[in-house]
Design a protein around this motif. Structure first.
Motif, PDB file in Angstrom:
ATOM      1  N   ALA A  19       0.783  -1.230   0.000  1.00  0.00           N
ATOM      2  CA  ALA A  19       0.000   0.000   0.000  1.00  0.00           C
ATOM      3  C   ALA A  19       0.815   1.279   0.000  1.00  0.00           C
ATOM      4  CB  ALA A  19      -0.918   0.014   1.225  1.00  0.00           C
ATOM      5  N   SER A  20       2.137   1.198   0.001  1.00  0.00           N
ATOM      6  CA  SER A  20       2.924   2.425   0.026  1.00  0.00           C
ATOM      7  C   SER A  20       4.085   2.318  -0.940  1.00  0.00           C
ATOM      8  CB  SER A  20       3.463   2.662   1.442  1.00  0.00           C
ATOM      9  OG  SER A  20       4.316   1.610   1.823  1.00  0.00           O
ATOM     10  N   PRO A  21       4.640   3.486  -1.374  1.00  0.00           N
ATOM     11  CA  PRO A  21       5.758   3.454  -2.305  1.00  0.00           C
ATOM     12  C   PRO A  21       6.948   2.726  -1.711  1.00  0.00           C
ATOM     13  CG  PRO A  21       4.827   5.672  -2.110  1.00  0.00           C
ATOM     14  CD  PRO A  21       4.227   4.848  -1.022  1.00  0.00           C
ATOM     15  N   LEU A  22       7.711   2.072  -2.568  1.00  0.00           N
ATOM     16  CA  LEU A  22       8.899   1.353  -2.116  1.00  0.00           C
ATOM     17  C   LEU A  22      10.119   2.219  -2.332  1.00  0.00           C
ATOM     18  CD1 LEU A  22       8.136  -2.176  -3.591  1.00  0.00           C
ATOM     19  CD2 LEU A  22       7.473  -1.213  -1.399  1.00  0.00           C
ATOM     20  N   ALA A  23      10.953   2.286  -1.328  1.00  0.00           N
ATOM     21  CA  ALA A  23      12.097   3.189  -1.395  1.00  0.00           C
ATOM     22  C   ALA A  23      13.329   2.485  -1.923  1.00  0.00           C
ATOM     23  CB  ALA A  23      12.375   3.759  -0.002  1.00  0.00           C
ATOM     24  N   TYR A  24      13.261   2.080  -3.179  1.00  0.00           N
ATOM     25  CA  TYR A  24      14.494   1.578  -3.798  1.00  0.00           C
ATOM     26  C   TYR A  24      14.540   2.025  -5.248  1.00  0.00           C
ATOM     27  CZ  TYR A  24      11.930  -2.331  -5.968  1.00  0.00           C
ATOM     28  OH  TYR A  24      11.066  -3.095  -6.680  1.00  0.00           O
ATOM     29  N   ALA A  25      15.770   2.118  -5.761  1.00  0.00           N
ATOM     30  CA  ALA A  25      15.943   2.710  -7.084  1.00  0.00           C
ATOM     31  C   ALA A  25      15.470   1.778  -8.174  1.00  0.00           C
ATOM     32  CB  ALA A  25      17.425   3.041  -7.296  1.00  0.00           C
ATOM     33  N   THR A  26      14.945   2.350  -9.241  1.00  0.00           N
ATOM     34  CA  THR A  26      14.579   1.582 -10.424  1.00  0.00           C
ATOM     35  C   THR A  26      15.137   2.286 -11.642  1.00  0.00           C
ATOM     36  OG1 THR A  26      12.783   0.726 -11.771  1.00  0.00           O
ATOM     37  CG2 THR A  26      12.325   2.730 -10.572  1.00  0.00           C
ATOM     38  N   THR A  27      15.652   1.560 -12.581  1.00  0.00           N
ATOM     39  CA  THR A  27      16.275   2.164 -13.747  1.00  0.00           C
ATOM     40  C   THR A  27      15.287   2.427 -14.857  1.00  0.00           C
ATOM     41  OG1 THR A  27      16.784  -0.019 -14.670  1.00  0.00           O
ATOM     42  CG2 THR A  27      18.440   0.987 -13.272  1.00  0.00           C
ATOM     43  N   GLU A  28      14.000   2.025 -14.669  1.00  0.00           N
ATOM     44  CA  GLU A  28      13.023   2.223 -15.704  1.00  0.00           C
ATOM     45  C   GLU A  28      11.952   3.180 -15.219  1.00  0.00           C
ATOM     46  OE1 GLU A  28      13.548  -2.062 -17.818  1.00  0.00           O
ATOM     47  OE2 GLU A  28      11.651  -1.042 -17.817  1.00  0.00           O
ATOM     48  N   PHE A  67      22.546 -12.533  -2.937  1.00  0.00           N
ATOM     49  CA  PHE A  67      21.142 -12.181  -3.174  1.00  0.00           C
ATOM     50  C   PHE A  67      20.654 -11.124  -2.182  1.00  0.00           C
ATOM     51  CE2 PHE A  67      20.497 -16.857  -4.674  1.00  0.00           C
ATOM     52  CZ  PHE A  67      21.193 -16.579  -5.839  1.00  0.00           C
ATOM     53  N   ASN A  68      21.299 -11.051  -1.025  1.00  0.00           N
ATOM     54  CA  ASN A  68      20.921 -10.043  -0.027  1.00  0.00           C
ATOM     55  C   ASN A  68      21.634  -8.710  -0.223  1.00  0.00           C
ATOM     56  OD1 ASN A  68      18.946 -11.054   1.809  1.00  0.00           O
ATOM     57  ND2 ASN A  68      20.461 -12.488   2.619  1.00  0.00           N
ATOM     58  N   ASP A  69      22.603  -8.677  -1.113  1.00  0.00           N
ATOM     59  CA  ASP A  69      23.448  -7.494  -1.316  1.00  0.00           C
ATOM     60  C   ASP A  69      22.925  -6.698  -2.505  1.00  0.00           C
ATOM     61  OD1 ASP A  69      25.410  -5.606  -1.660  1.00  0.00           O
ATOM     62  OD2 ASP A  69      27.056  -7.042  -1.933  1.00  0.00           O
ATOM     63  N   ARG A  70      22.529  -5.436  -2.280  1.00  0.00           N
ATOM     64  CA  ARG A  70      22.036  -4.605  -3.385  1.00  0.00           C
ATOM     65  C   ARG A  70      23.102  -4.384  -4.448  1.00  0.00           C
ATOM     66  NH1 ARG A  70      17.068  -3.991  -4.728  1.00  0.00           N
ATOM     67  NH2 ARG A  70      17.409  -1.911  -5.536  1.00  0.00           N
ATOM     68  N   GLN A  71      24.355  -4.544  -4.080  1.00  0.00           N
ATOM     69  CA  GLN A  71      25.453  -4.398  -5.040  1.00  0.00           C
ATOM     70  C   GLN A  71      25.996  -5.755  -5.481  1.00  0.00           C
ATOM     71  OE1 GLN A  71      25.985  -1.249  -6.008  1.00  0.00           O
ATOM     72  NE2 GLN A  71      24.424  -0.668  -4.501  1.00  0.00           N
ATOM     73  N   GLY A  72      25.254  -6.814  -5.190  1.00  0.00           N
ATOM     74  CA  GLY A  72      25.763  -8.158  -5.459  1.00  0.00           C
ATOM     75  C   GLY A  72      25.527  -8.661  -6.861  1.00  0.00           C
ATOM     76  N   GLY A  73      24.940  -7.818  -7.722  1.00  0.00           N
ATOM     77  CA  GLY A  73      24.762  -8.204  -9.118  1.00  0.00           C
ATOM     78  C   GLY A  73      23.461  -8.917  -9.419  1.00  0.00           C
ATOM     79  N   PHE A  74      22.541  -8.925  -8.453  1.00  0.00           N
ATOM     80  CA  PHE A  74      21.283  -9.628  -8.692  1.00  0.00           C
ATOM     81  C   PHE A  74      20.075  -8.704  -8.560  1.00  0.00           C
ATOM     82  CE2 PHE A  74      24.337 -12.922  -7.885  1.00  0.00           C
ATOM     83  CZ  PHE A  74      24.042 -13.826  -8.903  1.00  0.00           C
ATOM     84  N   VAL A  75      20.293  -7.461  -9.017  1.00  0.00           N
ATOM     85  CA  VAL A  75      19.221  -6.481  -9.165  1.00  0.00           C
ATOM     86  C   VAL A  75      19.305  -5.951 -10.584  1.00  0.00           C
ATOM     87  CG1 VAL A  75      18.239  -4.295  -8.396  1.00  0.00           C
ATOM     88  CG2 VAL A  75      19.328  -5.813  -6.745  1.00  0.00           C
ATOM     89  N   ASP A  76      18.198  -6.010 -11.313  1.00  0.00           N
ATOM     90  CA  ASP A  76      18.153  -5.526 -12.683  1.00  0.00           C
ATOM     91  C   ASP A  76      16.923  -4.638 -12.818  1.00  0.00           C
ATOM     92  OD1 ASP A  76      18.249  -5.053 -15.372  1.00  0.00           O
ATOM     93  OD2 ASP A  76      17.955  -7.127 -16.003  1.00  0.00           O
ATOM     94  N   GLY A  95      15.017  -6.784  -2.759  1.00  0.00           N
ATOM     95  CA  GLY A  95      13.989  -5.772  -2.956  1.00  0.00           C
ATOM     96  C   GLY A  95      13.444  -5.269  -1.640  1.00  0.00           C
ATOM     97  N   ALA A  96      12.245  -4.670  -1.708  1.00  0.00           N
ATOM     98  CA  ALA A  96      11.632  -4.126  -0.504  1.00  0.00           C
ATOM     99  C   ALA A  96      11.373  -5.210   0.524  1.00  0.00           C
ATOM    100  CB  ALA A  96      10.324  -3.429  -0.872  1.00  0.00           C
ATOM    101  N   SER A  97      11.167  -6.444   0.069  1.00  0.00           N
ATOM    102  CA  SER A  97      10.899  -7.542   1.002  1.00  0.00           C
ATOM    103  C   SER A  97      12.128  -7.942   1.794  1.00  0.00           C
ATOM    104  CB  SER A  97      10.351  -8.759   0.244  1.00  0.00           C
ATOM    105  OG  SER A  97      11.222  -9.161  -0.801  1.00  0.00           O
ATOM    106  N   ARG A  98      13.252  -7.247   1.593  1.00  0.00           N
ATOM    107  CA  ARG A  98      14.442  -7.547   2.418  1.00  0.00           C
ATOM    108  C   ARG A  98      14.145  -7.288   3.891  1.00  0.00           C
ATOM    109  NH1 ARG A  98      15.488  -3.050  -0.595  1.00  0.00           N
ATOM    110  NH2 ARG A  98      16.041  -1.098   0.421  1.00  0.00           N
ATOM    111  N   ALA A  99      13.113  -6.466   4.176  1.00  0.00           N
ATOM    112  CA  ALA A  99      12.712  -6.245   5.569  1.00  0.00           C
ATOM    113  C   ALA A  99      12.169  -7.516   6.210  1.00  0.00           C
ATOM    114  CB  ALA A  99      11.659  -5.139   5.632  1.00  0.00           C
TER     115      ALA A  99
END
Length: 296
Positions: A19-28, A67-76, A95-99
């Motif tokens: 129900a709320s915006p997710l605070a992570y970057a998107t390239t699109e 997979f838990n690392d935002r810089q680990g190469g598994f975010v596209d 992603g946001a579900s890392r919480a």
């Protein structure tokens, strides 16, 4: 049924994610251009393949750390890997579900109340790969949209990557049709057809696009989803139920000049035959149309 503290936390976090915006970057951007057939499905599948190969090559400990690392190469862009155990524990997420990492999310529900995590796990027990569709907040436009999660089971772990399914509304289709008619009346057929056939011309957006058909010869003048169809006579083409939809469009345009034709058509985003509706309007000797799929 009484909720314990863990269940309350899962429900609260799930509601927040829906129900709320997710605070992570998107390239699109929120309205990426291009045919839906060049949608996010291929990116999601490719990312899942890479995650699977990484797990098999490096073992679960190193893979889960990546997979838990935002810089680990598994975010596209908007795509990321999350990993579940068969008991419903979130083992990793980019992603946001890392919480939710470290929590049992078996009871997590989507915006419509569907227990999609439970469905993923139950399907994975029966088949090592597959997909589950549900409703989730798209951070690109802050709207709850249809989402598909592809999964692969490796041992007692399930790797998952999701993507959103563009689904325009009747109102959006009408706006695009009005815009297309205005351009044609202002600039003439040749310039308008060129814009309609150009993926970057402003008339191809997610799963909606403008098409133009000659009223006398039944040939495409423009087709934003497939410009290679220009010149093709479509009068004998039928839908999945045998309905001669283009003949109906031409007859409606000649008779009333405006209207809607309903039919069934394969949605390339879901690869399913669905109800579709095309809004059409006559301009001189052609009809302009924009289609949209029924809400799911």
């Amino acid at each position: 049924m009484k909720l314990n503290n863990r269940n309350l936390l899962i429900v609260a976090l799930g509601a927040a994610l829906c129900a709320s915006p997710l605070a992570y970057a998107t390239t699109e951007g929120a309205q990426a251009k291009g045919s839906v057939e060049r949608s996010h499905a291929r990116q999601a599948s490719a990312l899942l393949d890479r995650a699977l190969a990484h797990l098999q090559s490096n073992g679960p400990e190193q893979a889960l750390a990546s997979f838990n690392d935002r810089q680990g190469g598994f975010v596209d862009g908007q795509h990321y890997v999350f990993t579940l155990s068969l008991d419903g524990t979130m083992l990793a997420s980019n992603g946001a579900s890392r919480a939710l990492v470290g929590l049992n999310v078996m009871d997590l529900k989507d915006a419509a109340g569907k227990p999609f995590i439970h469905e993923i796990i139950e399907q994975a027990k029966a088949a090592d790969n597959g997909q589950v569709e549900y409703h989730w907040l798209n951070p690109a436009d802050n709207k709850v949209e249809n989402k598909v999660s592809l999964y692969r089971k490796v041992g007692d772990r399930i790797l998952v990557v999701g993507y959103y399914i563009p689904r325009s509304s009747a109102e959006q289709a009408q706006k695009m049709l009005d815009k297309a008619v205005a351009l044609m009346k202002h600039s003439g057929g040749e310039a308008a057809f060129k814009a309609f056939n150009d993926p970057q011309g402003g008339f191809v957006m997610n799963d909606e696009y403008v098409f133009v058909i000659g009223l006398e010869d039944g040939k495409y003048r423009a087709s934003g989803a497939s410009p290679n169809l220009v010149g093709v006579d479509v009068r004998e083409i039928t839908d999945a139920a045998g309905t001669p939809l283009f003949k109906q469009m031409i007859a409606l345009a000649k008779d009333k000049g405006i209207g809607t034709v309903d039919y069934v058509w394969r949605n390339p985003a879901t690869n399913a035959v669905e109800q579709k509706h095309s809004l059409i309007r006559r301009v001189d000797d052609v009809l302009l149309g924009v289609g949209y799929y029924s809400p799911r």
